[in-house]
Write a protein that holds these residues in place. Structure first.
Motif, PDB file in Angstrom:
ATOM      1  N   ARG A  33       0.764  -1.142  -0.029  1.00  0.00           N
ATOM      2  CA  ARG A  33      -0.084  -0.065   0.082  1.00  0.00           C
ATOM      3  C   ARG A  33       0.921   1.034  -0.023  1.00  0.00           C
ATOM      4  O   ARG A  33       0.309   2.259  -0.530  1.00  0.00           O
ATOM      5  CB  ARG A  33      -0.935   0.301   1.285  1.00  0.00           C
ATOM      6  N   ASP A  53      -3.067  -0.537  -4.642  1.00  0.00           N
ATOM      7  CA  ASP A  53      -4.284  -0.058  -3.981  1.00  0.00           C
ATOM      8  C   ASP A  53      -5.514  -0.984  -4.023  1.00  0.00           C
ATOM      9  O   ASP A  53      -6.139  -0.846  -5.229  1.00  0.00           O
ATOM     10  CB  ASP A  53      -4.450   1.402  -4.249  1.00  0.00           C
ATOM     11  N   THR A  55      -8.502  -0.593  -2.934  1.00  0.00           N
ATOM     12  CA  THR A  55      -9.555   0.509  -2.912  1.00  0.00           C
ATOM     13  C   THR A  55      -9.577   1.205  -4.334  1.00  0.00           C
ATOM     14  O   THR A  55     -10.766   1.665  -4.711  1.00  0.00           O
ATOM     15  CB  THR A  55      -9.539   1.295  -1.759  1.00  0.00           C
ATOM     16  N   SER A  79      -7.945  -7.324   5.607  1.00  0.00           N
ATOM     17  CA  SER A  79      -8.109  -5.867   6.291  1.00  0.00           C
ATOM     18  C   SER A  79      -7.742  -6.015   7.783  1.00  0.00           C
ATOM     19  O   SER A  79      -7.390  -4.910   8.290  1.00  0.00           O
ATOM     20  CB  SER A  79      -9.673  -5.603   6.345  1.00  0.00           C
ATOM     21  N   MET A  87     -14.680  -2.229   6.277  1.00  0.00           N
ATOM     22  CA  MET A  87     -13.528  -2.264   5.757  1.00  0.00           C
ATOM     23  C   MET A  87     -13.231  -3.846   5.251  1.00  0.00           C
ATOM     24  O   MET A  87     -12.381  -4.194   3.990  1.00  0.00           O
ATOM     25  CB  MET A  87     -12.184  -1.837   6.556  1.00  0.00           C
ATOM     26  N   SER A  90     -14.633  -3.996   1.961  1.00  0.00           N
ATOM     27  CA  SER A  90     -13.979  -3.246   0.854  1.00  0.00           C
ATOM     28  C   SER A  90     -12.804  -4.125   0.439  1.00  0.00           C
ATOM     29  O   SER A  90     -12.579  -4.214  -0.675  1.00  0.00           O
ATOM     30  CB  SER A  90     -13.568  -2.000   1.202  1.00  0.00           C
ATOM     31  N   ILE A  91     -12.238  -4.636   1.374  1.00  0.00           N
ATOM     32  CA  ILE A  91     -10.817  -5.266   0.972  1.00  0.00           C
ATOM     33  C   ILE A  91     -11.045  -6.713   0.822  1.00  0.00           C
ATOM     34  O   ILE A  91     -10.515  -7.346  -0.420  1.00  0.00           O
ATOM     35  CB  ILE A  91      -9.697  -5.321   2.260  1.00  0.00           C
ATOM     36  N   GLY A  95     -12.436  -5.799  -2.943  1.00  0.00           N
ATOM     37  CA  GLY A  95     -11.003  -5.855  -3.391  1.00  0.00           C
ATOM     38  C   GLY A  95     -10.657  -7.185  -3.942  1.00  0.00           C
ATOM     39  O   GLY A  95      -9.969  -7.004  -5.051  1.00  0.00           O
TER      40      GLY A  95
END
Length: 216
Positions: A33, A53, A55, A79, A87, A90-91, A95
């Motif tokens: 990251r 990344d 995201t 995450s 999160m 999201s990951i 992701g």
């Protein structure tokens, strides 16, 4: 296959994985990251850190994968247990799926997912302490199985920092405590990438008494 892109290379498993892949002669791209993490890879043979990344958009990921020249993607990101479910989704879910879309768009067909034992066992999720995590892993794995990629899904049991043994067993055959050193998860990914017979297979593993190559 000689070039591998590891997503989540700064994780506890990912960092050991890229080092082991590099020692086996793979040109290994360590997706991290932050540029501040680059120095941690400078002494690793055949390992090149690169910004990635989770995201970002599938289009940006596609560009990154194309530019990398990678022949395989390994997803070992997470995450972390301290984050909330937002999160995690999201990951660990979105992701992950975005990397699958990007891999297909970049023409990279080989994809290895580091998932979690119990991801297909709904009765386990409510009392796991991390139900959102297992939901994310379950649906990411389900998407991967229908993605058209040449996938392998590796589902280890609880992770420890114990010394590697090079010995595992499928959980269906285990009669011991359900945990496994992170180093042996990394060793298993190296083995998977070197064996085309693992394509389109799912392995739920824990510590055991069999050589990794024999189990996989």
């Amino acid at each position: 296959m000689k070039k591998v892109f590891v997503v989540g290379a700064h994780g506890h498993v990912g960092k050991q994985m890229v080092e082991k892949l590099g020692k086996q002669g793979y040109a290994t791209l360590a997706g991290v990251r932050n540029e501040n993490q680059f120095d941690e890879y400078q002494d690793m043979e055949n390992v090149e850190p690169t910004l990635f990344d989770l995201t970002s958009s599938p289009e940006d990921m596609t560009t990154a994968f194309k530019q990398s020249g990678a022949e395989a993607i390994v997803f070992s990101a997470g995450s972390g247990g301290a984050t909330g479910d937002d999160m995690t989704l999201s990951i660990d879910l979105d992701g992950a799926i975005k990397t699958m879309i990007a891999a297909n768009n970049a023409g990279i067909k080989r994809y290895v997912m580091v998932s979690a034992a119990g991801a297909d066992n709904r009765s386990f999720w409510p009392n796991s302490g991390l139900p959102g995590y297992y939901v994310a892993k379950h649906y990411a794995d389900a998407y991967l199985k229908n993605s058209g990629l040449n996938y392998t899904i590796l589902r280890p049991t609880a992770l420890t920092n114990n010394a590697e043994t090079g010995k595992i067993v499928l959980t269906s055959e285990a009669d011991s405590k359900m945990d496994i050193p992170r180093a042996d998860v990394a060793n298993s990914v190296v083995e998977i990438l070197g064996d085309d017979n693992t394509v389109n297979n799912i392995y739920e593993i824990t510590s055991g008494d069999k050589n990794i190559s024999d189990v996989l």
